[in-house]
Scaffold this active site. Structure first.
Site, PDB file in Angstrom:
ATOM      1  N   GLY B  10      73.180 -56.526  78.897  1.00 24.56           N
ATOM      2  CA  GLY B  10      73.072 -55.224  78.239  1.00 24.56           C
ATOM      3  C   GLY B  10      72.915 -54.066  79.215  1.00 24.56           C
ATOM      4  CB  THR B  12      76.957 -50.747  79.297  1.00 25.11           C
ATOM      5  OG1 THR B  12      76.869 -51.555  78.131  1.00 25.11           O
ATOM      6  CG2 THR B  12      77.858 -51.409  80.321  1.00 25.11           C
ATOM      7  N   GLY B  13      73.643 -50.357  78.346  1.00 26.49           N
ATOM      8  CA  GLY B  13      72.748 -49.653  77.419  1.00 26.49           C
ATOM      9  C   GLY B  13      71.677 -48.876  78.167  1.00 26.49           C
ATOM     10  N   GLY B  16      68.787 -51.306  79.521  1.00 27.83           N
ATOM     11  CA  GLY B  16      69.438 -52.280  80.391  1.00 27.83           C
ATOM     12  C   GLY B  16      69.809 -51.676  81.738  1.00 27.83           C
ATOM     13  CE  LYS B  47      74.546 -45.858  81.212  1.00 28.73           C
ATOM     14  NZ  LYS B  47      73.848 -46.357  80.018  1.00 28.73           N
ATOM     15  CE  LYS B 132      64.322 -55.397  67.889  1.00 28.12           C
ATOM     16  NZ  LYS B 132      64.018 -54.250  68.755  1.00 28.12           N
ATOM     17  NE  ARG B 136      57.676 -61.277  69.688  1.00 31.77           N
ATOM     18  CZ  ARG B 136      56.531 -60.581  69.720  1.00 31.77           C
ATOM     19  NH1 ARG B 136      55.461 -61.050  69.083  1.00 31.77           N
ATOM     20  NH2 ARG B 136      56.449 -59.448  70.372  1.00 31.77           N
TER      21      ARG B 136
END
Lengths: 307, 307
Positions: B10, B12-13, B16, B47, B132, B136
């Site tokens: 990630g 490019t975020g 990240g 980037k 999320k 976990r």
């Protein structure tokens, strides 16, 4: 050190009754909050009478009556709630009263099952575990000292019928096994859970912790359970394997609440919700070896009573 | 001791990119998994070019391509995922690959916000946090060594407009305050979150822990935030108070995803989901003072850049 005074809510229930007896056994002053209506139910009245004779102080009140809650809470140091799953959210007023009273050193909310934050069946359990998680967040938001008891299944649930939905006794010819039968579940006897719970009350190690019970003699897969039963009855059973997909289909086809038994079986013996995670590494405390004097009746010993 | 090799997914975020830079800053060998399509996006390509020049090894692949995942995972010791909320569940294949590889000493899944197990808005967040939590449980079920980073809000989110939905700059006349304005939220600068995250990688204290960030200069209520802004612009603002009920009504009336901003405001500044619980007593680890050399840009310092 003086023993904490303990208030138990739900003493006419299965675990609540054991908790009241264990409280006396460990010489804690014991109080019970009892709804006035319970005295008119012959079965409950009998239980209450015997607890009262044994030394439990009965206080009239209910989770929905703030005044009675405050009067009860003010007399004790510890509150244990053991109400049914339908009453879980009613604990919110109790939490607020505990906060306002400022005198409670430990609160044990009504859980005594799987860790509601760890189960992975939230799409299908009709918020059974979500409500328990909600109470945890509510307790934490109020900054109340707590202990959460994750004891997994009671032995009187599912084990008497060897995890066979619909049966009341263990099978002696055919047995159904869900999934591949290798996922491990945990059964702990209610009276052992109750004794264990009372031991944690004045123990600083257990403050603000999730306590898990996985005694080695109480953990087994369906395949192991069937093998154990076969060895006891001296006979091999015919095994019918029901795949995860088939079980999910049956759960969908069966109306609520009749499908809950299969949902709990799915959670424990297919998904592995009782055993998939490592206790320490997920911030919990393993209660199994915390008190060496605490005995846990094994699954094998329990099965012997069914022969 | 050799520095762990780090794979970031990630880059490019927003976060990240900061993670990749922080990885280099702390002299870890840095790898990034990049989708082939990213090279055709001029903004992303720029980037990636600059990260590559700075020393990040770019590996082509994606969360949906097992072979590319395995090839990338096998080159490193640590995996950090910083994909968008829409891609959260795609991490399952990554977790399975990490398990199969057997070589990963630490996995940091894509969270970097509120603790998904602690938020109390599951009825209204379109499963934002539930997914999320699901990851976990998946990580824990696979027994993978993890660290969860609960840094709360990024400073570039909501703070540039002083928590005013719809605005892009802080208000200079009227300001809306939700609830009573006394509930505290937390903002941490992305680059600080990234540096902090990299510091945890080789630290045994942070193994299998939830790490929370609440630096004192980064915690404030809406009333405090407005007062701080007023002192900086030397002017009092007209306050419009929007009650919890009114906010909930607006959230319901506004279609998804436009209502998400208000939902996050509700969660943090009305419900108090970022600060209601005690970190230690709920089994977490407070990251704020873990590394004395770690600086956290304060809310006040950030507001200065908006003057």
């Amino acid at each position: 050190m003086e023993k904490s005074r303990v208030l138990i809510i739900g003493v006419t229930g299965n675990l609540g009754h054991h908790l009241a007896k264990a409280t006396l056994q460990f010489s804690h002053p014991a109080f019970a909050l009892v709804r006035p209506s319970s005295f008119s139910d012959p079965h409950k009245a009998h239980k209450l009478h015997s607890l009262s004779n044994a030394g439990v102080t009965l206080l009239q009140g209910s989770l929905e009556d703030e005044e009675s809650l405050m009067a009860a809470v003010k007399q004790v140091d510890v509150v244990i709630c053991a109400v049914s799953s339908k009453q879980v959210l009613l604990q919110k007023l109790l939490v607020q009263v505990i906060k306002k009273s400022g005198c409670i050193k430990r609160f044990i909310p009504s859980e005594f099952g799987l860790d509601p934050d760890k189960t992975r069946i939230s799409d299908m359990d009709y918020n059974f575990y979500k409500q328990k998680s909600e109470i945890r967040r509510f307790v934490e938001a109020h900054g109340i000292p707590y202990t959460y008891i994750s004891c997994n299944f009671y032995m009187s649930y599912l084990l008497p019928q060897l995890v066979q939905p619909g049966l009341k006794v263990p099978p002696r010819d055919k047995v159904t096994i869900f999934g591949d039968g290798n996922t491990k579940g945990v059964f702990v006897k209610e009276s052992d859970v109750a004794e264990f719970t009372i031991r944690t009350l004045d123990d600083p190690q257990t403050l603000n912790k999730v306590l898990y019970l996985r005694p080695p003699g109480n953990v087994c897969s369906m395949n192991e359970l069937v093998e154990l039963w076969e060895s006891k009855i001296g006979k091999k059973l015919e095994k019918i394997f029901v795949s995860e997909q088939e079980l999910l289909k049956k759960i969908k086809e069966t109306p609520y609440p009749d499908n809950m038994e299969m949902i709990f079986i799915y959670s424990a013996f297919v998904k592995g919700d009782q055993t998939y995670f490592d206790i320490e590494s997920s911030g919990g405390l393993d209660g199994t070896n915390l008190y060496p004097e605490q005995n846990f009746t094994t699954i094998s010993e329990y099965l012997d009573t069914l022969l």
